[in-house]
Design a protein around this motif. Structure first.
Motif, PDB file in Angstrom:
ATOM      1  N   CYS A 101       0.839  -1.205   0.000  1.00 44.03           N
ATOM      2  CA  CYS A 101       0.000   0.000   0.000  1.00 44.03           C
ATOM      3  C   CYS A 101       0.874   1.256   0.000  1.00 44.03           C
ATOM      4  O   CYS A 101       0.700   2.138   0.854  1.00 44.03           O
ATOM      5  CB  CYS A 101      -0.949  -0.010   1.200  1.00 44.03           C
ATOM      6  N   PRO A 102       1.807   1.374  -0.941  1.00 41.67           N
ATOM      7  CA  PRO A 102       2.703   2.539  -0.955  1.00 41.67           C
ATOM      8  C   PRO A 102       1.967   3.859  -1.138  1.00 41.67           C
ATOM      9  O   PRO A 102       2.479   4.913  -0.751  1.00 41.67           O
ATOM     10  CB  PRO A 102       3.644   2.258  -2.134  1.00 41.67           C
ATOM     11  N   PHE A 153      -5.690   2.944   7.332  1.00 37.99           N
ATOM     12  CA  PHE A 153      -5.138   3.866   6.341  1.00 37.99           C
ATOM     13  C   PHE A 153      -6.167   4.194   5.264  1.00 37.99           C
ATOM     14  O   PHE A 153      -6.265   5.341   4.816  1.00 37.99           O
ATOM     15  CB  PHE A 153      -3.880   3.275   5.694  1.00 37.99           C
ATOM     16  N   HIS A 154      -6.911   3.193   4.847  1.00 39.53           N
ATOM     17  CA  HIS A 154      -7.952   3.449   3.850  1.00 39.53           C
ATOM     18  C   HIS A 154      -8.965   4.452   4.391  1.00 39.53           C
ATOM     19  O   HIS A 154      -9.370   5.389   3.690  1.00 39.53           O
ATOM     20  CB  HIS A 154      -8.654   2.155   3.468  1.00 39.53           C
ATOM     21  N   MET A 155      -9.365   4.276   5.644  1.00 42.29           N
ATOM     22  CA  MET A 155     -10.320   5.189   6.258  1.00 42.29           C
ATOM     23  C   MET A 155      -9.754   6.605   6.317  1.00 42.29           C
ATOM     24  O   MET A 155     -10.428   7.580   5.965  1.00 42.29           O
ATOM     25  CB  MET A 155     -10.681   4.701   7.661  1.00 42.29           C
ATOM     26  N   ILE A 156      -8.502   6.717   6.738  1.00 45.26           N
ATOM     27  CA  ILE A 156      -7.876   8.043   6.844  1.00 45.26           C
ATOM     28  C   ILE A 156      -7.803   8.709   5.476  1.00 45.26           C
ATOM     29  O   ILE A 156      -8.013   9.920   5.341  1.00 45.26           O
ATOM     30  CB  ILE A 156      -6.471   7.921   7.471  1.00 45.26           C
ATOM     31  N   SER A 157      -7.538   7.913   4.435  1.00 45.19           N
ATOM     32  CA  SER A 157      -7.419   8.487   3.091  1.00 45.19           C
ATOM     33  C   SER A 157      -8.743   9.043   2.581  1.00 45.19           C
ATOM     34  O   SER A 157      -8.760   9.841   1.634  1.00 45.19           O
ATOM     35  CB  SER A 157      -6.890   7.434   2.110  1.00 45.19           C
ATOM     36  N   GLN A 158      -9.870   8.635   3.188  1.00 42.83           N
ATOM     37  CA  GLN A 158     -11.182   9.106   2.759  1.00 42.83           C
ATOM     38  C   GLN A 158     -11.607  10.393   3.463  1.00 42.83           C
ATOM     39  O   GLN A 158     -12.613  10.997   3.082  1.00 42.83           O
ATOM     40  CB  GLN A 158     -12.243   8.024   3.029  1.00 42.83           C
TER      41      GLN A 158
END
Length: 267
Positions: A101-102, A153-158
């Motif tokens: 997940c870079p 990380f996915h949540m934070i990216s949203q």
């Protein structure tokens, strides 16, 4: 005294997770500091402001601070009697490639994120699952918690909006961009059209450092990083702005109390 509610370190040292509670925090226990790893700081409770590279933040529960490696940061308590609770997730740079997940390195281009009640994702849900797995001795913690980290990380990216800091970091950005060059108080005052007296007072208020202390600290961190990347101590010292190894040596001993070769060997 800190009470560790949950703690976990990945078996390959890719990341660590710590949920900590402090009943009576003291300012002196949380000095300005920096480290190599990325850090996700999730504020849960307390009466505290945060300084990250001169930017000051007042957080609400579950607000998230994103801190890159070698960035100076500190907590300042408004009331010592107010309990302080937080979650700190530290990640090595190799985490992102190891977990395929870079792209999530980019979230650290932000600084402070606030999650609305109406948000599709909320960190509280993921964090509760992580801590459920940590308390369940029958689970393979490492694999499942790694997966939760990627989901976090996915949540934070949203999260779409960055909270605006109460101070602007132009001065710090300029210093960090010119660490390898000679930097003087006269030059900085002239560049920012400020008197030297006012500049010194402003900088001390922003960071807790004098300008000279800040420059030396950031040059030390840069020299250490360059050494760990394969440079000789002599070359790292010069490229970090010390001019020569002797200046780096004196600054390192003053800061850490031991020689660079002793200190870097320990790490």
């Amino acid at each position: 005294m800190d009470q560790i509610l949950y703690s976990f370190t990945d078996r390959n040292n890719l990341f660590s997770y710590a949920h900590t509670y402090t009943e009576h925090p003291k300012f002196t226990e949380f000095n300005l500091h920096a480290h190599d790893d990325y850090e996700i700081f999730i504020f849960l409770k307390g009466d505290v402001n945060f300084l990250v590279e001169g930017m000051e933040f007042c957080l609400n529960p579950y607000d998230i601070l994103l801190i890159r490696g070698n960035e100076l940061h500190q907590k300042t308590f408004q009331k010592d009697s107010t309990p302080y609770e937080r979650i700190v997730i530290s990640l090595s740079d190799s985490f992102f490639d190891a977990m395929d997940c870079p792209q999530y390195r980019e979230i650290f281009n932000a600084r402070c994120l606030s999650v609305n009640e109406d948000a599709v994702y909320h960190p509280e849900e993921i964090l509760k699952r992580i801590e459920h797995y940590l308390s369940d001795s029958s689970q393979d913690k490492n694999a499942v918690i790694r997966s939760c980290m990627v989901e976090l990380f996915h949540m934070i990216s949203q999260i779409p909006k960055e909270k605006a800091p109460s101070q602007h970091p132009e001065l710090l950005a300029y210093i960090n961009a010119h660490l390898a060059e000679p930097l003087s108080l006269d030059e900085l005052a002239e560049h920012f059209f400020l008197s030297k007296y006012y500049l010194c007072r402003l900088f001390k208020k922003m960071t807790g450092f004098t300008i000279n202390q800040y420059i030396i600290t950031k040059r030390l961190l840069l020299a250490i990083r360059l050494f760990r990347e394969g440079k000789s101590l002599s070359d790292a010292s010069t490229e970090a702005g010390f001019g020569c190894y002797e200046n780096f040596y004196k600054a390192y001993v003053k800061e850490f109390g031991i020689s660079p070769r002793q200190g870097l060997k320990q790490n």
